[in-house]
Motif scaffolding. Structure first.
Motif, PDB file in Angstrom:
ATOM      1  N   MET A 165      41.016  24.974  39.752  1.00 46.70           N
ATOM      2  CA  MET A 165      40.745  25.999  38.757  1.00 46.70           C
ATOM      3  C   MET A 165      41.728  27.163  38.870  1.00 46.70           C
ATOM      4  O   MET A 165      42.303  27.607  37.860  1.00 46.70           O
ATOM      5  N   PHE A 193      36.521  30.459  32.959  1.00 47.06           N
ATOM      6  CA  PHE A 193      37.351  29.255  33.018  1.00 47.06           C
ATOM      7  C   PHE A 193      36.484  28.014  32.869  1.00 47.06           C
ATOM      8  O   PHE A 193      36.804  27.097  32.103  1.00 47.06           O
ATOM      9  N   GLU A 239      45.227  26.307  37.674  1.00 45.18           N
ATOM     10  CA  GLU A 239      45.342  26.264  36.212  1.00 45.18           C
ATOM     11  C   GLU A 239      45.265  27.659  35.604  1.00 45.18           C
ATOM     12  O   GLU A 239      45.930  27.944  34.602  1.00 45.18           O
ATOM     13  N   MET A 240      44.488  28.531  36.195  1.00 47.16           N
ATOM     14  CA  MET A 240      44.415  29.910  35.712  1.00 47.16           C
ATOM     15  C   MET A 240      45.772  30.593  35.829  1.00 47.16           C
ATOM     16  O   MET A 240      46.179  31.369  34.948  1.00 47.16           O
ATOM     17  N   ALA A 242      40.225  31.848  29.332  1.00 51.59           N
ATOM     18  CA  ALA A 242      39.792  31.148  30.538  1.00 51.59           C
ATOM     19  C   ALA A 242      40.346  31.787  31.800  1.00 51.59           C
ATOM     20  O   ALA A 242      39.795  31.601  32.898  1.00 51.59           O
ATOM     21  N   ALA A 243      41.440  32.534  31.684  1.00 46.68           N
ATOM     22  CA  ALA A 243      42.063  33.143  32.864  1.00 46.68           C
ATOM     23  C   ALA A 243      41.460  34.482  33.236  1.00 46.68           C
ATOM     24  O   ALA A 243      41.868  35.101  34.226  1.00 46.68           O
ATOM     25  N   GLU A 266      36.614  33.206  36.807  1.00 45.05           N
ATOM     26  CA  GLU A 266      36.296  31.818  37.133  1.00 45.05           C
ATOM     27  C   GLU A 266      35.144  31.286  36.288  1.00 45.05           C
ATOM     28  O   GLU A 266      35.149  30.120  35.877  1.00 45.05           O
TER      29      GLU A 266
END
Length: 294
Positions: free
Chosen positions: A200, A225, A203-204, A218-219, A222
């Motif tokens: 996670m 996300f 990807e952030m 999403a960033a 958490e």
């Protein structure tokens, strides 16, 4: 004197029981049998439902009825229609369809607003546009707020990776272990939580650098996300697997669903049920001899 206190105690107990019932009563009387009109609405508006076989549809319908029995749906300056109720219930049922028994323990009411709103629930603030949120605090605990317009748009557009209803119900699901932290209950074991957190956070970072097609929201945290990635997983699973195979594999495990396989057919508008067609209630009778008469 003892009789007096007994009577007072009995009255207080009765009042408390009535207050608990009144607070948790369903705002809508759920039919004992899933109406054929509801089946038609689901078949017309819900891509997920269209891709279920007949046995799965019956289970999905049961889940919808159970949800509507447990959670009130209240309109704020807007009428609540059967389609509104069904779309809210579908938002709840889709993420948990892979589980044999399910219930959202931290929710008792969904408020529908006509359009977007701000954090003070005003619809006149162009500077802040919120389409869904899970309430917190003394007066909003256990309450979800959704924009009716955004809810309908979410189910009407199956190609944009977004669904506001599913997004907010993922937050409720995330809270099932007592905390909204971006770690689903399935991954709470440290053996699984650490790889998920690494995946996670990596990807952030890609999102913040503009190297990911996952929505930038999403960033921000958490928990967001998890909700945004889950929207993508349920709305555009084929593309999600192509772009993010590790995330897809993990969320498939979390939700016990292979969404790429499930959504194998494109969204379609069905033709109107004919008099001589099999009745959609599953009775085996022709429509004209079964639910058409009702």
């Amino acid at each position: 004197m003892n009789v007096f206190f007994t009577v007072i105690g009995f009255l207080l107990f009765g009042y408390l029981g009535f207050w608990i019932w009144y607070r948790n009563r369903p705002a809508y009387s759920v039919p004992s049998r899933f109406p054929v009109e509801w089946k038609e609405l689901l078949q017309k508006h819900v891509h997920f439902y269209q891709n279920l076989n007949e046995k799965e549809k019956r289970r999905f319908e049961k889940n919808i009825r159970n949800f509507l029995k447990q959670v009130r749906i209240t309109g704020i300056k807007v009428e609540v229609t059967d389609l509104d109720r069904l779309l809210v219930a579908c938002s709840a049922a889709i993420p948990l369809f892979g589980f044999p028994s399910w219930k959202y323990n931290y929710l008792h009411e969904v408020l529908l607003y006509p359009a977007s709103f701000d954090r003070n629930f005003s619809m006149d603030n162009p500077e802040e546009v919120i389409t869904g949120m899970v309430g917190s605090g003394r007066n909003m605990d256990g309450v979800m707020v959704l924009s009716k317009k955004s809810l309908h748009n979410s189910f009407g557009n199956t190609s944009d990776k977004h669904n506001v209803g599913i997004h907010e119900f993922i937050h409720i699901l995330d809270k099932q272990d007592g905390e909204i932290d971006g770690i689903p209950g399935e991954l709470n074991n440290k053996e699984y939580a650490k790889p998920w957190l690494r995946l996670m956070r990596r990807e952030m970072q890609r999102i913040r650098k503009g190297k990911s097609d996952i929505d930038a929201y999403a960033a921000t945290s958490e928990e967001e996300f998890l909700a945004v990635a889950s929207e993508y997983f349920f709305e555009r699973p084929k593309l999600f697997q192509q772009k993010h195979p590790d995330l897809y594999k993990t969320l498939r495990k979390v939700y016990h669903q292979d969404m790429k396989r499930r959504l194998r057919n494109p969204f379609r508008k069905p033709r109107r049920i004919g008099r001589n067609d099999p009745c959609p209630c599953g009775s085996g009778e022709k429509f004209k001899y079964c639910c058409m008469k009702n």
